[in-house]
Design an enzyme around this catalytic site. Structure first.
Site, PDB file in Angstrom:
ATOM      1  N   CYS A   2       0.838  -1.199   0.000  1.00 27.51           N
ATOM      2  CA  CYS A   2       0.000   0.000   0.000  1.00 27.51           C
ATOM      3  C   CYS A   2       0.873   1.249   0.000  1.00 27.51           C
ATOM      4  O   CYS A   2       1.978   1.257   0.533  1.00 27.51           O
ATOM      5  CB  CYS A   2      -0.859   0.046   1.253  1.00 27.51           C
ATOM      6  SG  CYS A   2      -1.924  -1.378   1.423  1.00 27.51           S
ATOM      7  N   ARG A  27       4.942   0.534  -6.636  1.00 31.72           N
ATOM      8  CA  ARG A  27       4.894  -0.374  -5.490  1.00 31.72           C
ATOM      9  C   ARG A  27       3.876  -1.488  -5.697  1.00 31.72           C
ATOM     10  O   ARG A  27       3.863  -2.454  -4.947  1.00 31.72           O
ATOM     11  CB  ARG A  27       4.509   0.412  -4.221  1.00 31.72           C
ATOM     12  CG  ARG A  27       5.526   1.448  -3.809  1.00 31.72           C
ATOM     13  CD  ARG A  27       4.917   2.460  -2.865  1.00 31.72           C
ATOM     14  NE  ARG A  27       4.589   1.910  -1.562  1.00 31.72           N
ATOM     15  CZ  ARG A  27       5.386   1.962  -0.504  1.00 31.72           C
ATOM     16  NH1 ARG A  27       6.561   2.520  -0.591  1.00 31.72           N
ATOM     17  NH2 ARG A  27       5.008   1.460   0.659  1.00 31.72           N
ATOM     18  N   TRP A  72      -2.837  -2.445  -1.653  1.00 31.00           N
ATOM     19  CA  TRP A  72      -2.395  -3.764  -2.107  1.00 31.00           C
ATOM     20  C   TRP A  72      -2.958  -4.736  -1.085  1.00 31.00           C
ATOM     21  O   TRP A  72      -2.487  -4.801   0.049  1.00 31.00           O
ATOM     22  CB  TRP A  72      -0.869  -3.813  -2.153  1.00 31.00           C
ATOM     23  CG  TRP A  72      -0.369  -4.933  -2.990  1.00 31.00           C
ATOM     24  CD1 TRP A  72      -0.396  -5.015  -4.344  1.00 31.00           C
ATOM     25  CD2 TRP A  72       0.228  -6.137  -2.532  1.00 31.00           C
ATOM     26  NE1 TRP A  72       0.145  -6.206  -4.751  1.00 31.00           N
ATOM     27  CE2 TRP A  72       0.540  -6.902  -3.677  1.00 31.00           C
ATOM     28  CE3 TRP A  72       0.536  -6.649  -1.278  1.00 31.00           C
ATOM     29  CZ2 TRP A  72       1.138  -8.146  -3.604  1.00 31.00           C
ATOM     30  CZ3 TRP A  72       1.131  -7.891  -1.211  1.00 31.00           C
ATOM     31  CH2 TRP A  72       1.425  -8.623  -2.358  1.00 31.00           C
ATOM     32  N   ASN A  96      -1.276   1.674   5.748  1.00 32.10           N
ATOM     33  CA  ASN A  96      -0.412   0.647   5.186  1.00 32.10           C
ATOM     34  C   ASN A  96       0.077  -0.188   6.360  1.00 32.10           C
ATOM     35  O   ASN A  96       0.699   0.347   7.271  1.00 32.10           O
ATOM     36  CB  ASN A  96       0.768   1.331   4.465  1.00 32.10           C
ATOM     37  CG  ASN A  96       1.837   0.351   4.039  1.00 32.10           C
ATOM     38  OD1 ASN A  96       1.595  -0.850   3.967  1.00 32.10           O
ATOM     39  ND2 ASN A  96       3.015   0.870   3.739  1.00 32.10           N
ATOM     40  N   GLY A  97      -0.225  -1.484   6.363  1.00 32.61           N
ATOM     41  CA  GLY A  97       0.223  -2.340   7.464  1.00 32.61           C
ATOM     42  C   GLY A  97      -0.804  -3.408   7.780  1.00 32.61           C
ATOM     43  O   GLY A  97      -1.736  -3.635   7.014  1.00 32.61           O
ATOM     44  N   GLU A 477      18.190 -23.307  -5.041  1.00 33.44           N
ATOM     45  CA  GLU A 477      17.763 -21.913  -5.178  1.00 33.44           C
ATOM     46  C   GLU A 477      18.957 -21.002  -5.472  1.00 33.44           C
ATOM     47  O   GLU A 477      18.851 -20.080  -6.290  1.00 33.44           O
ATOM     48  CB  GLU A 477      17.027 -21.477  -3.897  1.00 33.44           C
ATOM     49  CG  GLU A 477      16.550 -20.045  -3.863  1.00 33.44           C
ATOM     50  CD  GLU A 477      15.594 -19.664  -5.000  1.00 33.44           C
ATOM     51  OE1 GLU A 477      15.128 -20.538  -5.735  1.00 33.44           O
ATOM     52  OE2 GLU A 477      15.359 -18.455  -5.156  1.00 33.44           O
ATOM     53  N   LYS A 481      19.125 -18.696  -8.769  1.00 37.88           N
ATOM     54  CA  LYS A 481      19.296 -17.223  -8.714  1.00 37.88           C
ATOM     55  C   LYS A 481      20.480 -16.798  -9.566  1.00 37.88           C
ATOM     56  O   LYS A 481      20.404 -15.836 -10.321  1.00 37.88           O
ATOM     57  CB  LYS A 481      19.566 -16.756  -7.272  1.00 37.88           C
ATOM     58  CG  LYS A 481      18.440 -16.601  -6.312  1.00 37.88           C
ATOM     59  CD  LYS A 481      17.440 -15.545  -6.598  1.00 37.88           C
ATOM     60  CE  LYS A 481      16.399 -16.020  -7.565  1.00 37.88           C
ATOM     61  NZ  LYS A 481      15.198 -16.600  -7.016  1.00 37.88           N
ATOM     62  N   GLU A 484      19.745 -17.168 -13.393  1.00 40.07           N
ATOM     63  CA  GLU A 484      18.786 -16.275 -14.043  1.00 40.07           C
ATOM     64  C   GLU A 484      19.251 -14.832 -14.145  1.00 40.07           C
ATOM     65  O   GLU A 484      18.904 -14.148 -15.094  1.00 40.07           O
ATOM     66  CB  GLU A 484      17.381 -16.386 -13.428  1.00 40.07           C
ATOM     67  CG  GLU A 484      17.193 -15.830 -12.052  1.00 40.07           C
ATOM     68  CD  GLU A 484      15.721 -15.919 -11.607  1.00 40.07           C
ATOM     69  OE1 GLU A 484      15.512 -16.051 -10.399  1.00 40.07           O
ATOM     70  OE2 GLU A 484      14.805 -15.834 -12.431  1.00 40.07           O
ATOM     71  N   HIS A 500      28.193 -39.349  -8.073  1.00 39.09           N
ATOM     72  CA  HIS A 500      27.496 -40.216  -9.027  1.00 39.09           C
ATOM     73  C   HIS A 500      27.469 -39.608 -10.430  1.00 39.09           C
ATOM     74  O   HIS A 500      26.647 -39.994 -11.256  1.00 39.09           O
ATOM     75  CB  HIS A 500      26.068 -40.508  -8.536  1.00 39.09           C
ATOM     76  CG  HIS A 500      26.066 -41.234  -7.235  1.00 39.09           C
ATOM     77  ND1 HIS A 500      26.440 -42.552  -7.114  1.00 39.09           N
ATOM     78  CD2 HIS A 500      25.783 -40.817  -5.975  1.00 39.09           C
ATOM     79  CE1 HIS A 500      26.376 -42.916  -5.837  1.00 39.09           C
ATOM     80  NE2 HIS A 500      25.978 -41.870  -5.129  1.00 39.09           N
ATOM     81  N   LYS A 599       8.252 -11.758 -14.936  1.00 41.19           N
ATOM     82  CA  LYS A 599       7.937 -11.875 -13.505  1.00 41.19           C
ATOM     83  C   LYS A 599       6.829 -12.885 -13.277  1.00 41.19           C
ATOM     84  O   LYS A 599       6.841 -13.640 -12.327  1.00 41.19           O
ATOM     85  CB  LYS A 599       7.530 -10.496 -12.963  1.00 41.19           C
ATOM     86  CG  LYS A 599       7.273 -10.477 -11.472  1.00 41.19           C
ATOM     87  CD  LYS A 599       8.559 -10.709 -10.698  1.00 41.19           C
ATOM     88  CE  LYS A 599       8.340 -10.887  -9.214  1.00 41.19           C
ATOM     89  NZ  LYS A 599       9.471 -11.560  -8.567  1.00 41.19           N
TER      90      LYS A 599
HETATM   91  C1  AGP Z   1      12.342 -16.984  -9.587  1.00 41.18           C
HETATM   92  O1  AGP Z   1      13.420 -16.161  -9.374  1.00 41.18           O
HETATM   93  C2  AGP Z   1      11.849 -17.052 -10.947  1.00 41.18           C
HETATM   94  N1  AGP Z   1      11.591 -15.774 -11.495  1.00 41.18           N
HETATM   95  C3  AGP Z   1      10.829 -18.126 -11.269  1.00 41.18           C
HETATM   96  O2  AGP Z   1      11.469 -19.347 -11.118  1.00 41.18           O
HETATM   97  C4  AGP Z   1       9.524 -18.160 -10.441  1.00 41.18           C
HETATM   98  O3  AGP Z   1       9.795 -18.544  -9.137  1.00 41.18           O
HETATM   99  C5  AGP Z   1       8.519 -19.128 -11.099  1.00 41.18           C
HETATM  100  O4  AGP Z   1       8.192 -18.658 -12.377  1.00 41.18           O
HETATM  101  C6  AGP Z   1       7.270 -19.327 -10.275  1.00 41.18           C
HETATM  102  O5  AGP Z   1       6.585 -18.137 -10.100  1.00 41.18           O
HETATM  103  P1  AGP Z   1       5.387 -18.032  -9.065  1.00 41.18           P
HETATM  104  O6  AGP Z   1       5.953 -18.230  -7.707  1.00 41.18           O
HETATM  105  O7  AGP Z   1       4.833 -16.667  -9.280  1.00 41.18           O
HETATM  106  O8  AGP Z   1       4.405 -19.111  -9.398  1.00 41.18           O
END
Ligand code: AGP
Length: 604
Positions: A2, A27, A72, A96-97, A477, A481, A484, A500, A599
């Site tokens: 928010c 935001r 939001w 906001n909160g 993870e 990161k 990507e 293996h 995203k």
């Molecule tokens: C994460 O850094 C990525 N951008 C991607 O793997 C993401 O986590 C995946 O597309 C799933 O998205 P979601 O959590 O919105 O479903």
């Protein structure tokens, strides 16, 4: 997240408030509204959707004092009724909160005769201010907010007074001091066009704005002196709070977002987790025979940790599947299976399709998601929101750690109901969970040493991340990161699996990040480190501050604060995020918008 704004001055408030709200659009929001002192009272206008939608419906309001909001949603659907401002009598509020003791205040105010029209927690703030208002808005706001547990940046406007009053606790609030006009907002971008002189407010501080003066008070009503800062940033830098990228800003927000995920959901008194959103009865939770987690990408990695938690703490057999695979896997599901769909966006096509598929088998459904009112949330019976706030960088960071926290909470919740965890153990774990925000902050304060290691290995073409047990999902993870955002090829591996096959790839040119925090598998992890060292790989370990041994075997150690074994993954996550970020930064990559990625992946 928010956004709130407030204006008092000599100009018409409405266009300034609309302009300020537009500056906060980045935001993220789902509805917008404003209240202006006009025609001897307050005029309130609000709508679901965009600020432009609000603007299109506004009459010509003449008034010099006003407050505005972009919402939001965190409690209550994103619609016009739930949009702010909320009003009680002649007092309007934007907020906001999260109000943690909402239910208790709601019951009391209902008993006092107040009518509630929205589903939001914010409405209690309007009624509290109205209840305590006796001609002095500052006193009424202080008295009302003293009753509130939770987080807030809130601004109040009263029909009787040429004044805006605002206060904060754990949500950002900044006051802007202009020439014959004053402002408040969630961040400086909102009013940077009008003034660069600002006061960053602290928790339990209140500001009273009129066109002639701006005064600050503590919560006992005592005036306080604030130092005025001059902002040098341009608007773009200000949106990122001065950080060069949204990703770095969002990494830094984790001390707060993790705290928000837990807010009001932990009862230290009883050792229970309070998840009112989970509608499954205790009997249904006891009868669960299986959990199936479906998710993609980072959310899938969170799900892998969930498997350890649901099996290890709650004794429920758990499988984790990639959403796009699950759909075509002829799954064996029934009414004693709970399918948990994890998706920060709630709009990932693969996860939505997999959830729909799961429903055809008659299983129970629950979503862990960060965005209210999304397609996924309409598909499931139970939704637990992660409350990380909007994430703009394509690489998921704060939403990942909030997913992890949500999974801890769910696992403890199930474990307590299924009598798999006694009260002493759950209290110890919950106390440790509550210490995580401070520990995350310590890691963030140590970012320079992480940056140095990232730069040191940034010319590598291949990277390995190794972990065992609870650290294995974080190895995956870390590799995701790095891939990507830096475009360096990286593999996340279960350390015991290396021999293996992939051990053949290890050489002096493949840096290895070893997730080596204290765990039952620690000794085995040391052996794996020795294996890769013997092949010449430079090893960067992530280890606890109490580990005096690890330094003997590796090239560098990044330290994290000491916590219980179960919770190290949260701390290690922040380290691998910073490593990826600083590597990509050293390589000059477009961090917030990596090539080929979006995203929200709304196609299958
Ligand atoms: C994460 O850094 C990525 N951008 C991607 O793997 C993401 O986590 C995946 O597309 C799933 O998205 P979601 O959590 O919105 O479903």
């Amino acid at each position: 997240m928010c956004g709130i704004v407030g204006y008092v001055g000599k100009k018409q408030a409405t266009p300034i408030i609309l302009d300020a709200l537009k500056r906060l659009e980045y935001r993220g929001y789902d509805s917008a509204g404003l209240a202006v002192l006009a025609n001897g009272g307050i005029e309130v206008h609000k709508t679901e959707g965009k600020i432009s939608d609000l603007e299109a419906t506004l009459p010509d309001i003449k008034g010099l004092y006003g407050i505005g909001h972009t919402r939001w949603a965190t409690q209550g659907a994103p619609n016009t009724i739930n949009a702010h401002p909320h009003v009680s009598g002649n007092i309007a509020v934007v907020h906001n909160g999260i109000i943690e003791n909402y239910q208790e205040l709601y019951d009391e105010l209902k008993g006092d005769g107040y009518e509630f029209v929205s589903e939001t927690d914010t409405e209690v703030l309007a009624h509290l201010a109205h209840k305590y208002y006796k001609g002095n808005l500052v006193a009424a706001v202080i008295e009302g907010l003293k009753r509130v547990k939770g987080t807030y940046a809130a601004a109040f406007l009263c029909g009787d007074l040429n004044q805006v009053v605002a206060a904060r606790k754990d949500s950002p609030l900044v006051a802007g001091i202009g020439n014959g006009e004053n402002f408040i907002a969630s961040d400086v971008t909102a009013f940077l066009k009008y003034t660069r002189n600002v006061v960053y407010m602290h928790d339990f501080e209140l500001v009273s704005l009129s066109s002639k003066k701006i005064e600050f008070f503590d919560f006992d009503g005592n005036p306080i002196e604030e130092s005025i800062e001059s902002i040098e940033w341009n608007i773009e830098a200000a949106e990122k709070s001065g950080y060069p990228h949204f990703m770095l800003k969002e990494i830094h927000e984790q001390a707060t977002s993790v705290h928000d995920t837990m807010l009001g959901r932990i009862s230290e008194l009883t050792g229970d987790v309070v998840l009112g959103e989970v509608k499954l009865s205790k009997e249904e939770i006891r009868k669960l025979e299986r959990v199936v987690i479906i998710a993609c990408g980072t959310s899938y990695n969170a799900g892998l940790l969930g498997k350890y938690l649901f099996e290890g703490l709650a004794g429920i057999h758990t499988d984790v599947d990639i959403s796009s695979e699950f759909r075509y896997s002829n799954p064996v599901l029934g009414d004693s299976t709970l399918v948990i769909s994890i998706s920060q966006s709630g709009e990932t096509a693969d996860t939505i399709a997999a959830t729909k598929e799961a429903k055809t088998y008659g299983c129970r459904t629950l979503a862990v998601t960060n965005v209210v009112g999304t397609t996924l949330s309409r598909e499931v019976e139970n939704i637990v929101y992660t409350r990380a706030g909007p994430e703009i960088g394509v690489a998921a960071t704060k939403t990942f750690t909030s997913q992890l926290i949500t999974l801890y909470l769910l696992a403890v919740h199930f474990a307590r109901i299924r009598k798999k965890m006694d009260v002493d153990m759950s209290k110890r774990l919950l106390v440790s969970l509550k210490q995580l925000p401070g520990m995350i902050q310590q890691i963030l304060n140590n970012r320079e040493s992480i940056r140095k290691q990232a730069v040191r290995f940034s010319t590598a073409r291949d990277y390995f991340f190794l972990g065992r047990s609870l650290n294995y999902p974080i190895a995956l993870e870390g590799a995701l990161k790095l891939k990507e955002i830096s475009y360096i090829h990286a593999e996340g591996y279960a350390a015991g699996e290396l021999k293996h096959g992939p051990l053949a790839l290890i050489s002096k040119d493949t840096p290895v990040v070893a997730l080596a925090t204290r765990a039952s598998t620690y000794d085995k992890m040391l052996n794996n480190i020795k294996e890769v060292k013997a092949r010449g790989a430079p090893v960067l370990a992530i280890a606890g501050m109490d580990d005096t041994e690890i330094g003997k075997y590796v090239d560098a150690v990044i330290r994290v604060p000491v916590t219980v074994e179960l919770l190290y993954p949260v701390l290690s996550s922040v380290v691998v995020q910073l490593l990826a970020y600083y590597t990509a930064d050293a390589l000059g990559c477009p961090i917030d918008k990596p090539r080929n990625l979006a995203k929200s992946v709304t196609v299958e």
